[in-house]
Scaffold this motif. Structure first.
Motif, PDB file in Angstrom:
ATOM      1  N   GLU A 113       0.803  -1.215   0.000  1.00 34.64           N
ATOM      2  CA  GLU A 113       0.000   0.000   0.000  1.00 34.64           C
ATOM      3  C   GLU A 113       0.842   1.274   0.000  1.00 34.64           C
ATOM      4  N   ASN A 114       2.017   1.222  -0.589  1.00 33.21           N
ATOM      5  CA  ASN A 114       2.806   2.446  -0.751  1.00 33.21           C
ATOM      6  C   ASN A 114       3.390   2.457  -2.161  1.00 33.21           C
ATOM      7  N   ASP A 115       3.739   3.618  -2.621  1.00 29.50           N
ATOM      8  CA  ASP A 115       4.185   3.776  -4.003  1.00 29.50           C
ATOM      9  C   ASP A 115       5.388   2.914  -4.350  1.00 29.50           C
ATOM     10  N   ASP A 116       6.344   2.804  -3.438  1.00 25.64           N
ATOM     11  CA  ASP A 116       7.545   2.022  -3.724  1.00 25.64           C
ATOM     12  C   ASP A 116       7.223   0.541  -3.863  1.00 25.64           C
ATOM     13  N   ALA A 117       6.375   0.032  -2.996  1.00 21.90           N
ATOM     14  CA  ALA A 117       5.967  -1.371  -3.088  1.00 21.90           C
ATOM     15  C   ALA A 117       5.146  -1.610  -4.352  1.00 21.90           C
ATOM     16  N   LEU A 118       4.257  -0.684  -4.668  1.00 20.90           N
ATOM     17  CA  LEU A 118       3.440  -0.837  -5.877  1.00 20.90           C
ATOM     18  C   LEU A 118       4.287  -0.793  -7.142  1.00 20.90           C
ATOM     19  N   ASP A 119       5.295   0.062  -7.170  1.00 20.46           N
ATOM     20  CA  ASP A 119       6.214   0.091  -8.313  1.00 20.46           C
ATOM     21  C   ASP A 119       6.959  -1.241  -8.428  1.00 20.46           C
ATOM     22  N   PHE A 120       7.378  -1.777  -7.298  1.00 20.44           N
ATOM     23  CA  PHE A 120       8.061  -3.072  -7.271  1.00 20.44           C
ATOM     24  C   PHE A 120       7.136  -4.171  -7.803  1.00 20.44           C
ATOM     25  N   LEU A 121       5.879  -4.171  -7.367  1.00 20.29           N
ATOM     26  CA  LEU A 121       4.910  -5.162  -7.856  1.00 20.29           C
ATOM     27  C   LEU A 121       4.712  -5.038  -9.361  1.00 20.29           C
ATOM     28  N   ASP A 122       4.676  -3.810  -9.863  1.00 18.83           N
ATOM     29  CA  ASP A 122       4.551  -3.608 -11.312  1.00 18.83           C
ATOM     30  C   ASP A 122       5.740  -4.212 -12.054  1.00 18.83           C
ATOM     31  N   GLU A 123       6.946  -3.997 -11.532  1.00 17.63           N
ATOM     32  CA  GLU A 123       8.137  -4.588 -12.152  1.00 17.63           C
ATOM     33  C   GLU A 123       8.043  -6.108 -12.172  1.00 17.63           C
ATOM     34  N   LEU A 124       7.592  -6.673 -11.078  1.00 19.44           N
ATOM     35  CA  LEU A 124       7.469  -8.129 -11.004  1.00 19.44           C
ATOM     36  C   LEU A 124       6.414  -8.648 -11.969  1.00 19.44           C
ATOM     37  N   GLU A 125       5.313  -7.936 -12.054  1.00 16.17           N
ATOM     38  CA  GLU A 125       4.233  -8.358 -12.951  1.00 16.17           C
ATOM     39  C   GLU A 125       4.717  -8.380 -14.400  1.00 16.17           C
ATOM     40  N   GLU A 126       5.549  -7.427 -14.757  1.00 20.23           N
ATOM     41  CA  GLU A 126       6.059  -7.338 -16.122  1.00 20.23           C
ATOM     42  C   GLU A 126       7.198  -8.316 -16.389  1.00 20.23           C
ATOM     43  N   SER A 127       7.684  -8.977 -15.345  1.00 16.56           N
ATOM     44  CA  SER A 127       8.788  -9.922 -15.480  1.00 16.56           C
ATOM     45  C   SER A 127       8.278 -11.312 -15.820  1.00 16.56           C
ATOM     46  N   GLU A 128       9.148 -12.069 -16.451  1.00 14.72           N
ATOM     47  CA  GLU A 128       8.853 -13.479 -16.691  1.00 14.72           C
ATOM     48  C   GLU A 128       8.836 -14.192 -15.338  1.00 14.72           C
ATOM     49  N   PRO A 129       8.022 -15.224 -15.196  1.00 17.17           N
ATOM     50  CA  PRO A 129       7.933 -15.916 -13.907  1.00 17.17           C
ATOM     51  C   PRO A 129       9.281 -16.374 -13.342  1.00 17.17           C
ATOM     52  N   ASP A 130      10.194 -16.829 -14.198  1.00 15.07           N
ATOM     53  CA  ASP A 130      11.483 -17.298 -13.686  1.00 15.07           C
ATOM     54  C   ASP A 130      12.391 -16.164 -13.206  1.00 15.07           C
ATOM     55  N   VAL A 131      12.088 -14.921 -13.605  1.00 18.03           N
ATOM     56  CA  VAL A 131      12.882 -13.765 -13.188  1.00 18.03           C
ATOM     57  C   VAL A 131      12.355 -13.190 -11.872  1.00 18.03           C
ATOM     58  N   ARG A 132      11.108 -13.439 -11.565  1.00 16.26           N
ATOM     59  CA  ARG A 132      10.497 -12.861 -10.352  1.00 16.26           C
ATOM     60  C   ARG A 132      11.261 -13.240  -9.094  1.00 16.26           C
ATOM     61  N   ARG A 133      11.611 -14.511  -8.964  1.00 18.42           N
ATOM     62  CA  ARG A 133      12.310 -14.937  -7.754  1.00 18.42           C
ATOM     63  C   ARG A 133      13.627 -14.180  -7.611  1.00 18.42           C
ATOM     64  N   LYS A 134      14.360 -14.004  -8.689  1.00 19.83           N
ATOM     65  CA  LYS A 134      15.638 -13.284  -8.627  1.00 19.83           C
ATOM     66  C   LYS A 134      15.433 -11.849  -8.167  1.00 19.83           C
ATOM     67  N   ARG A 135      14.384 -11.215  -8.635  1.00 20.28           N
ATOM     68  CA  ARG A 135      14.111  -9.831  -8.230  1.00 20.28           C
ATOM     69  C   ARG A 135      13.687  -9.757  -6.763  1.00 20.28           C
ATOM     70  N   VAL A 136      12.908 -10.732  -6.331  1.00 21.85           N
ATOM     71  CA  VAL A 136      12.506 -10.793  -4.920  1.00 21.85           C
ATOM     72  C   VAL A 136      13.739 -11.001  -4.059  1.00 21.85           C
ATOM     73  N   GLU A 137      14.583 -11.945  -4.418  1.00 23.98           N
ATOM     74  CA  GLU A 137      15.819 -12.195  -3.670  1.00 23.98           C
ATOM     75  C   GLU A 137      16.688 -10.944  -3.604  1.00 23.98           C
ATOM     76  N   SER A 138      16.798 -10.249  -4.709  1.00 25.61           N
ATOM     77  CA  SER A 138      17.625  -9.041  -4.761  1.00 25.61           C
ATOM     78  C   SER A 138      17.098  -7.965  -3.817  1.00 25.61           C
ATOM     79  N   ALA A 139      15.791  -7.766  -3.793  1.00 19.64           N
ATOM     80  CA  ALA A 139      15.193  -6.761  -2.892  1.00 19.64           C
ATOM     81  C   ALA A 139      15.434  -7.134  -1.432  1.00 19.64           C
ATOM     82  N   LEU A 140      15.295  -8.400  -1.113  1.00 23.35           N
ATOM     83  CA  LEU A 140      15.522  -8.862   0.258  1.00 23.35           C
ATOM     84  C   LEU A 140      16.991  -8.743   0.635  1.00 23.35           C
ATOM     85  N   ASP A 141      17.845  -9.189  -0.258  1.00 20.69           N
ATOM     86  CA  ASP A 141      19.282  -9.199  -0.007  1.00 20.69           C
ATOM     87  C   ASP A 141      19.828  -7.793   0.209  1.00 20.69           C
ATOM     88  N   SER A 142      19.305  -6.820  -0.537  1.00 19.69           N
ATOM     89  CA  SER A 142      19.818  -5.449  -0.414  1.00 19.69           C
ATOM     90  C   SER A 142      19.598  -4.886   0.990  1.00 19.69           C
TER      91      SER A 142
END
Length: 137
Positions: A10-39
């Motif tokens: 429910e915030n702009d940064d999270a919503l932008d992140f969700l948009d990026e994930l939605e536009e990603s191929e399913p196999d890329v989503r996990r890498k992006r999630v891991e990257s956000a967590l790892d940072s």
């Protein structure tokens, strides 16, 4: 107009992140999630709100992909969490758990400061604690 609710999506940064994930191929989503967590988990100093918001959203996505019931009642849950969930293993759960614990640290965390300044710290902490429970912590 910006979004700034207490929910993980429910915030702009999270919503932008969700948009990026939605536009990603399913196999890329996990890498992006891991990257956000790892940072956030690897950060040694002050964490800005945008990075923390994305990490919180990523951690909640991990919980949701592991147990869809954990996000019942949340707004803006992406459709792919149910239809094309990311593969969740113990390593990803642990990374998500560490990120949520980091989000609950009041020092060096702009997102926490923003919620605490607005008297929403308890509400924010309750949300995060729910997801820690869902991840088995």
């Amino acid at each position: 107009m910006g979004a700034s609710g207490a929910g993980p999506f429910e915030n702009d940064d999270a919503l932008d992140f969700l948009d990026e994930l939605e536009e990603s191929e399913p196999d890329v989503r996990r890498k992006r999630v891991e990257s956000a967590l790892d940072s956030v988990v690897r950060a040694s100093g002050y964490i800005e709100a945008p990075a923390m918001s994305q990490a919180v959203a990523a951690a909640v996505l991990v919980a949701a992909c592991d147990d869809l019931e954990s996000v019942v009642g949340e707004r803006n849950v992406p459709w792919w969490v149910d239809d094309e969930p990311i593969d969740v293993d113990e390593e990803l759960e642990e990374l998500a758990t560490q990120a949520l614990h980091r989000a609950l640290q009041s020092e060096d965390n702009e997102l926490w400061e923003l919620w605490a300044d607005g008297d929403g710290g308890e509400r924010f902490a309750t949300k995060l604690t729910h997801y820690l429970d869902a991840l088995g912590d």
